[in-house]
Write a protein that holds these residues in place. Structure first.
Motif, mmCIF file in Angstrom:
data_model
loop_
_atom_site.group_PDB
_atom_site.id
_atom_site.type_symbol
_atom_site.label_atom_id
_atom_site.label_comp_id
_atom_site.label_asym_id
_atom_site.label_seq_id
_atom_site.Cartn_x
_atom_site.Cartn_y
_atom_site.Cartn_z
ATOM 1 N N GLY A 33 33.185 -90.649 -56.948
ATOM 2 C CA GLY A 33 32.613 -91.467 -55.896
ATOM 3 C C GLY A 33 32.724 -90.844 -54.516
ATOM 4 O O GLY A 33 31.833 -90.996 -53.686
ATOM 5 N N VAL A 34 33.809 -90.125 -54.276
ATOM 6 C CA VAL A 34 33.964 -89.452 -52.990
ATOM 7 C C VAL A 34 32.847 -88.429 -52.803
ATOM 8 O O VAL A 34 32.274 -88.310 -51.715
ATOM 9 C CB VAL A 34 35.352 -88.764 -52.893
ATOM 10 C CG1 VAL A 34 35.412 -87.806 -51.720
ATOM 11 C CG2 VAL A 34 36.453 -89.818 -52.784
ATOM 12 N N PHE A 35 32.531 -87.708 -53.865
ATOM 13 C CA PHE A 35 31.527 -86.645 -53.773
ATOM 14 C C PHE A 35 30.107 -87.108 -54.080
ATOM 15 O O PHE A 35 29.141 -86.436 -53.726
ATOM 16 C CB PHE A 35 31.917 -85.472 -54.676
ATOM 17 C CG PHE A 35 33.186 -84.812 -54.224
ATOM 18 C CD1 PHE A 35 33.188 -83.987 -53.107
ATOM 19 C CD2 PHE A 35 34.378 -85.044 -54.878
ATOM 20 C CE1 PHE A 35 34.358 -83.388 -52.658
ATOM 21 C CE2 PHE A 35 35.549 -84.452 -54.447
ATOM 22 C CZ PHE A 35 35.544 -83.620 -53.334
ATOM 23 N N LYS A 36 29.979 -88.236 -54.745
ATOM 24 C CA LYS A 36 28.656 -88.783 -55.103
ATOM 25 C C LYS A 36 28.598 -90.256 -54.696
ATOM 26 O O LYS A 36 28.302 -91.140 -55.504
ATOM 27 C CB LYS A 36 28.411 -88.646 -56.613
ATOM 28 C CG LYS A 36 28.430 -87.240 -57.131
ATOM 29 C CD LYS A 36 27.173 -86.511 -56.734
ATOM 30 C CE LYS A 36 27.127 -85.152 -57.432
ATOM 31 N NZ LYS A 36 25.911 -84.433 -57.139
ATOM 32 N N PHE A 37 28.881 -90.502 -53.432
ATOM 33 C CA PHE A 37 28.978 -91.874 -52.925
ATOM 34 C C PHE A 37 27.713 -92.674 -53.200
ATOM 35 O O PHE A 37 27.786 -93.842 -53.597
ATOM 36 C CB PHE A 37 29.288 -91.851 -51.425
ATOM 37 C CG PHE A 37 29.507 -93.209 -50.842
ATOM 38 C CD1 PHE A 37 30.654 -93.923 -51.121
ATOM 39 C CD2 PHE A 37 28.554 -93.793 -50.014
ATOM 40 C CE1 PHE A 37 30.863 -95.188 -50.595
ATOM 41 C CE2 PHE A 37 28.746 -95.057 -49.480
ATOM 42 C CZ PHE A 37 29.912 -95.759 -49.767
ATOM 43 N N ASN A 38 26.557 -92.074 -53.009
ATOM 44 C CA ASN A 38 25.297 -92.805 -53.219
ATOM 45 C C ASN A 38 25.126 -93.264 -54.666
ATOM 46 O O ASN A 38 24.491 -94.296 -54.910
ATOM 47 C CB ASN A 38 24.107 -91.967 -52.761
ATOM 48 C CG ASN A 38 24.046 -91.868 -51.242
ATOM 49 O OD1 ASN A 38 24.556 -92.730 -50.535
ATOM 50 N ND2 ASN A 38 23.435 -90.809 -50.743
ATOM 51 N N ALA A 39 25.688 -92.521 -55.614
ATOM 52 C CA ALA A 39 25.626 -92.950 -57.014
ATOM 53 C C ALA A 39 26.450 -94.221 -57.223
ATOM 54 O O ALA A 39 26.036 -95.124 -57.971
ATOM 55 C CB ALA A 39 26.116 -91.839 -57.939
ATOM 56 N N VAL A 40 27.587 -94.310 -56.573
ATOM 57 C CA VAL A 40 28.413 -95.514 -56.675
ATOM 58 C C VAL A 40 27.714 -96.682 -55.984
ATOM 59 O O VAL A 40 27.705 -97.805 -56.497
ATOM 60 C CB VAL A 40 29.824 -95.274 -56.088
ATOM 61 C CG1 VAL A 40 30.675 -96.534 -56.181
ATOM 62 C CG2 VAL A 40 30.515 -94.120 -56.805
ATOM 63 N N VAL A 41 27.113 -96.426 -54.835
ATOM 64 C CA VAL A 41 26.344 -97.466 -54.142
ATOM 65 C C VAL A 41 25.246 -97.984 -55.064
ATOM 66 O O VAL A 41 25.032 -99.204 -55.173
ATOM 67 C CB VAL A 41 25.755 -96.936 -52.815
ATOM 68 C CG1 VAL A 41 24.779 -97.938 -52.213
ATOM 69 C CG2 VAL A 41 26.863 -96.604 -51.824
ATOM 70 N N GLN A 42 24.568 -97.104 -55.757
ATOM 71 C CA GLN A 42 23.492 -97.513 -56.669
ATOM 72 C C GLN A 42 24.030 -98.380 -57.811
ATOM 73 O O GLN A 42 23.383 -99.357 -58.202
ATOM 74 C CB GLN A 42 22.765 -96.286 -57.230
ATOM 75 C CG GLN A 42 21.559 -96.628 -58.068
ATOM 76 C CD GLN A 42 20.537 -97.489 -57.332
ATOM 77 O OE1 GLN A 42 20.252 -97.269 -56.161
ATOM 78 N NE2 GLN A 42 19.997 -98.479 -58.023
ATOM 79 N N GLU A 43 25.204 -98.062 -58.321
ATOM 80 C CA GLU A 43 25.815 -98.898 -59.363
ATOM 81 C C GLU A 43 26.086 -100.301 -58.836
ATOM 82 O O GLU A 43 25.869 -101.293 -59.546
ATOM 83 C CB GLU A 43 27.125 -98.280 -59.857
ATOM 84 C CG GLU A 43 26.957 -97.041 -60.700
ATOM 85 C CD GLU A 43 28.290 -96.458 -61.140
ATOM 86 O OE1 GLU A 43 29.353 -97.026 -60.813
ATOM 87 O OE2 GLU A 43 28.263 -95.420 -61.813
ATOM 88 N N VAL A 44 26.558 -100.387 -57.603
ATOM 89 C CA VAL A 44 26.825 -101.694 -56.994
ATOM 90 C C VAL A 44 25.520 -102.471 -56.833
ATOM 91 O O VAL A 44 25.464 -103.677 -57.112
ATOM 92 C CB VAL A 44 27.554 -101.526 -55.637
ATOM 93 C CG1 VAL A 44 27.695 -102.865 -54.934
ATOM 94 C CG2 VAL A 44 28.917 -100.877 -55.831
ATOM 95 N N VAL A 45 24.471 -101.795 -56.416
ATOM 96 C CA VAL A 45 23.153 -102.435 -56.277
ATOM 97 C C VAL A 45 22.697 -102.970 -57.636
ATOM 98 O O VAL A 45 22.192 -104.097 -57.733
ATOM 99 C CB VAL A 45 22.122 -101.442 -55.701
ATOM 100 C CG1 VAL A 45 20.700 -101.977 -55.827
ATOM 101 C CG2 VAL A 45 22.445 -101.110 -54.245
ATOM 102 N N GLU A 46 22.889 -102.190 -58.690
ATOM 103 C CA GLU A 46 22.426 -102.579 -60.030
ATOM 104 C C GLU A 46 23.125 -103.818 -60.569
ATOM 105 O O GLU A 46 22.569 -104.515 -61.406
ATOM 106 C CB GLU A 46 22.585 -101.405 -60.997
ATOM 107 C CG GLU A 46 21.594 -100.288 -60.712
ATOM 108 C CD GLU A 46 21.861 -99.022 -61.513
ATOM 109 O OE1 GLU A 46 22.776 -99.021 -62.378
ATOM 110 O OE2 GLU A 46 21.158 -98.028 -61.258
#
Length: 134
Positions: A33-46
């Protein structure tokens, strides 16, 4: 052989290694998540949570700080790290693995993941109790 097992299990490095393995799911995900923050944000959106960037940051912080506290038992707060990780893990069931909303294979798959999460919570409870008595 029994002596070797007792010596190995009672060695302080064994406990640390066990806690590193137990928390690996969390600290690896946190580092991701530190290095791919936008991927974690997308999981939260989903999963339809509000304030996706805030929840993503809180998730990463919980995973990394909770793992660090449990592994190191810093200031005797290993139990708190375990509790934070357990709470997070339990919350992922209704938000990320709500098996009761699905049918067929997807339901079975999500139920298995939920049961695995409950098992991890059990391991975290054991680690929390050991951090209090050690």
């Amino acid at each position: 052989m029994e002596n070797f097992v007792i010596i190995a299990l009672s060695h302080p490095h064994f406990a640390i290694a066990a806690k590193v393995v137990l928390t690996s799911l969390f600290w690896i995900a946190g580092l991701f998540g530190v290095f791919k923050f936008n991927a974690v944000v997308q999981e939260v959106v989903e999963v339809n949570l509000p304030f996706p960037r805030l929840f993503a940051a809180a998730t990463i912080a919980c995973q990394l700080i909770g793992s660090a506290l449990l592994i190191t038992n810093f200031a005797g707060l290993g139990w708190l790290g375990a509790a934070a990780l357990a709470g997070f893990t339990l919350l992922t069931i209704p938000y990320g693995h709500a098996f009761w909303r699905f049918e067929g294979r997807k339901k079975v798959s999500e139920l298995q993941i939920a049961l695995e999460h409950i098992t991890v919570v059990g391991g975290l409870a054991v680690a929390a109790s050991l951090s209090v008595i050690s």
